[in-house]
Enzyme design. Structure first.
Site, PDB file in Angstrom:
ATOM      1  N   THR A 173      -3.036   7.216   2.611  1.00  0.00           N
ATOM      2  CA  THR A 173      -3.754   5.987   2.912  1.00  0.00           C
ATOM      3  C   THR A 173      -3.571   5.602   4.372  1.00  0.00           C
ATOM      4  O   THR A 173      -4.531   5.420   5.116  1.00  0.00           O
ATOM      5  CB  THR A 173      -3.253   4.849   2.008  1.00  0.00           C
TER       6      THR A 173
ATOM      7  N   SER B 230       0.837  -1.196   0.000  1.00  0.00           N
ATOM      8  CA  SER B 230       0.000   0.000   0.000  1.00  0.00           C
ATOM      9  C   SER B 230       0.870   1.242   0.000  1.00  0.00           C
ATOM     10  O   SER B 230       1.951   1.270   0.607  1.00  0.00           O
ATOM     11  CB  SER B 230      -0.914   0.011   1.237  1.00  0.00           C
ATOM     12  N   ASP B 231       0.415   2.252  -0.726  1.00  0.00           N
ATOM     13  CA  ASP B 231       1.064   3.555  -0.691  1.00  0.00           C
ATOM     14  C   ASP B 231       0.625   4.248   0.589  1.00  0.00           C
ATOM     15  O   ASP B 231      -0.551   4.538   0.772  1.00  0.00           O
ATOM     16  CB  ASP B 231       0.653   4.375  -1.918  1.00  0.00           C
ATOM     17  N   LYS B 232       1.571   4.501   1.492  1.00  0.00           N
ATOM     18  CA  LYS B 232       1.189   5.004   2.811  1.00  0.00           C
ATOM     19  C   LYS B 232       0.674   6.438   2.762  1.00  0.00           C
ATOM     20  O   LYS B 232      -0.178   6.820   3.550  1.00  0.00           O
ATOM     21  CB  LYS B 232       2.377   4.924   3.774  1.00  0.00           C
ATOM     22  N   THR B 233       1.168   7.255   1.822  1.00  0.00           N
ATOM     23  CA  THR B 233       0.804   8.663   1.804  1.00  0.00           C
ATOM     24  C   THR B 233      -0.670   8.827   1.442  1.00  0.00           C
ATOM     25  O   THR B 233      -1.092   8.438   0.361  1.00  0.00           O
ATOM     26  CB  THR B 233       1.673   9.441   0.795  1.00  0.00           C
TER      27      THR B 233
END
Length: 613
Positions: free
Chosen positions: A458, A453-456
């Site tokens: 999210t 997953s893209d943390k930014t």
């Protein structure tokens, strides 16, 4: 002919060319990029007029909107028909129909034989309604979410000489767009000015290499591509269905419609007589031929595949068991009625009447059976009386038993149980704010062993802020006040942050009490700009004194360089502002600002301390 110096067809044809070919056509046909700007009644410096609604409407009429109409959603009935195509449900329906037909013909619509067939049909209807209802509901939710995302997508444009944020669907031909790192191009356009621009065109061409763009060699910018390095100003030349991304979307939708109607793609496409762009050809064709039927055929999930194989296997075994059951019963019937003459045969004799040897049943005496058997063996009896219509009911009863074996073998509760469990999983995921579009997505997630997953935005809030500083040889754990810093340090730091950042990055003050400032653009740069305001300076005023046209050179941030630098020409030479990764910037320094606001040597001890802290 429109009131502009180029038509929508001409501009669309222009954007189908690449690199030097596009540049040459611009030079030959439109006498250069600057003249093309004039032909589209725009201005490379000030852009369009923001309050001229008539001009915007004229551009929309002449060149179209920057919006591609999505395909109409499937109706609830269509989704029900799709759900009913499951092989397990088809087998259940066939079994239910057989059960009801036998009840109507054999039992003459008496008794409770209809219950089993009706129960199976109700179970099948529940499965279909639950599956179709869930898909219909989630499809509407996803379309609503996608509509919000499309409606909220914004890009920086120049109007009346000011950089403003505009919704991408409001972009028109002739617009001057400011592009920066991470931006996705909302329309096709021509490169005007910029620094070290590199574009990722993999969404169109499949090539992962970044393409360098500049005015002299390759000024062609395509919608749907991403800015990976640098920045630039772009003149919009094609929007919506006339842009390269819009053309591909239109062709894809036309091909999907063609698969439903079994017609050729060319017959339905509004572009059948026009040359298809190179990128569209690459996407739509594998080896120069149309892939119509197999390209978008819906694949079954892992669980659906397993259930389908199970249903087919159960169908095979059930059919074999039913056939064997019927054969065994019929063989037994034939042997008992025609071969051995016991358990109910009718026999005739020349010296005996039918009344002498009645139909054998449980009331016959042992002497009757013995006499009949002896007479049959010795030939005293003549022959079998033959087939009786009463036997038909026996054979039909055997067939009913076989069908019952087949119906019982099919697990009518399995599809309903699976559907209900998946629907329950969807509801639980909804409570966790996870929107699931299709039921089988839960099964897919159940098979997942790792999630990337893209943390930014999210896992985080997509906001950054300055929490620690190192000024004048001191590490400050909290944000300093202006009084804690010398005027020289404040001026130098604020100039560096304000100038050496994308001018499209901005901090919008909150409109209501208690709200946080809104960050537009690069979040790291926005956090630094907000810190400039916290120490009492105005980054906008600094930018007005140092416009982008005053920059001598800009080295944009990229993954290899790991830093960004802006060079200004001064009266005594040049000044370069740099920001980036600590080890990169410090590795190029031999001194830092000391406690007395003057440069002091950067020692290895100080270097290690800065990197550790």
């Amino acid at each position: 002919m429109t009131g502009f110096g180029a038509t929508v067809e001409e501009l669309r044809k222009l954007m189908e060319n690449r690199s030097a070919d596009g540049r040459d056509i611009i030079e030959e046909k439109y006498e250069g990029i600057d003249n093309l700007v004039k032909l589209l009644k725009s201005n490379a410096t000030s852009g369009l007029k923001n309050d001229d609604a008539e001009d915007i409407e004229e551009r929309v009429t002449a060149f179209g909107k920057n919006f591609v109409e999505p395909k109409a959603p499937k109706s609830f009935l269509h989704l029900c028909l799709e759900a009913a195509q499951d092989i397990t449900l088809i087998i259940l329906v066939v079994a239910a129909v057989f059960s009801i037909i036998l009840w109507m013909t054999v039992e003459k619509m008496s008794g409770t034989g209809w219950i089993e067939g009706a129960a199976i049909l109700i179970s099948v209807c529940l499965v279909i309604l639950v599956t179709a209802g869930n898909d219909y509901s989630k499809e509407r939710q996803f379309r609503s979410l996608q509509s919000k995302l499309d409606d909220n997508a914004m890009i920086s444009v120049i109007r009346d000489g000011e950089s403003i944020k505009l919704y991408t669907k409001e972009v028109v031909v002739g617009e001057i767009i400011q592009l920066g790192y991470g931006d996705i191009l909302p329309a096709d356009g021509i490169y005007l000015t910029g620094n070290d621009l590199a574009i990722d065109e993999s969404t169109l061409t499949g090539e992962t290499d970044h393409i360098k763009k500049n005015r002299e060699k390759d000024p062609m910018l395509l919608s749907g591509t991403s800015v990976m390095e640098g920045s630039c100003k772009m003149l919009v030349t094609a929007v919506g269905p006339n842009s390269q991304a819009g053309i591909i979307m239109t062709l894809i939708e036309a091909e999907k419609d063609d698969e439903d109607s079994d017609d050729d793609v060319e017959s339905d496409s509004e572009y059948e007589d026009e040359e298809v762009p190179e990128e569209a050809e690459k996407m739509m064709n594998g080896n120069g031929k149309k892939h119509v039927k197999s390209a978008s055929k819906k694949e079954k999930s892992v669980l659906q595949g397993k259930l389908t194989r199970l249903a087919i296997q159960i169908g095979y075994f059930g059919t074999v068991a039913a056939v064997l059951t019927i054969l065994v019963l019929i063989i037994k019937f034939c042997l008992t009625h025609f071969a051995f003459g016991i358990d109910g045969c009718r026999l005739t004799s020349s010296n005996a009447t039918d009344s002498a040897y009645p139909r054998w049943n449980t009331t016959m005496t042992e002497a009757d059976c013995t006499a009949a058997t002896v007479d049959l063996i010795t030939g005293t009896y003549g022959k079998f009386k033959g087939w009786s219509s009463e036997y038909m009911s026996d054979l039909l009863h055997y067939f009913i038993i076989g069908v019952t074996v087949l119906v019982v073998a099919v697990p009518e509760g399995l599809p309903l149980a699976v559907t209900i469990s998946l629907a329950y999983s969807v509801k639980k995921m909804m409570k966790d704010n996870n929107l699931v579009r299709h039921l089988d997505a839960c099964e897919t997630m159940g098979n997942a062993t790792a999630i990337c997953s893209d943390k930014t935005g999210t896992l985080t809030t997509n906001r950054m802020s300055v929490v620690q500083c190192f000024f004048r040889g001191k590490l400050m754990k909290n944000t300093p006040t202006p009084e804690m810093l010398s005027p020289e340090i404040v001026t130098l730091f604020c100039d560096s942050v304000s100038i050496n950042s994308s001018y499209s990055s901005k901090v919008i003050p909150p409109t209501k009490a208690g709200e946080m400032p809104k960050h537009l653009g690069n979040k790291t740069e926005c956090s630094l700009l907000q810190f400039v305001g916290q120490i009492g300076q105005d980054y906008e005023a600094i930018r007005k004194k140092n416009t982008e046209e005053d920059f001598y050179k800009v080295y944009t941030f990229n993954s290899k360089r790991k830093c960004m630098a802006t060079v200004l020409k001064t009266d005594t030479g040049f000044r370069m502002f740099v920001k980036g990764a600590g080890e990169v910037v410090l590795g190029r320094c031999d001194s830092i600002i000391g406690e007395d606001s003057t440069p002091v040597p950067l020692t290895p001890k100080t270097y290690d301390r800065l990197l550790i802290e």
